[in-house]
Write a protein that holds these residues in place. Sequence first.
Motif: not given
Length: 144
Positions: A9-31
């Motif tokens: 569960s902890v590993l899955a949560a870390v993976a999900v948070i990491g993917l969300i972080g990458v997605g947010v960083a890409r969106a900010v870069q795109r803007v």
Amino acid sequence: MLRRRWWLSVLAAVAVIGLIGVGVARAVQRVRYGDIHTDGGSPVVAGPGHRFALAVPDRGASVGDHWTATVAPDGIVALVRSEQVAGNIVDRLIGPAVGGGAGTRYFVFAARRAGTVVITLHNCFRGCDRGADRRDTVWAVTVR
């Protein structure tokens, strides 16, 4: 068995948070930059009102790099800003060490109206006092 599920569960949560972080960083870069182009030989196509960036490696002013841009003809695109982004996270957070500062230089443009333009990025290495110290990178940009 319960202990193993907890770690999963902890590993899955870390993976999900990491993917969300990458997605947010890409969106900010795109803007911030729009479409990013790194190869001077490839044509760039943008629509009026769109933002795009031309990116080149920048070793930093302490080494002697000094990038500028020229646009011909005027009026089709407008330079929004030029900025250097450090190549590593430590330099991004606290600034580069003396003699450091390498990264990527972004020239961000806004497409204004339809037409074709040539953008030349010039690197005057250590003042460009000799012909061998100047490097140009050329992009053909079409706004439709």
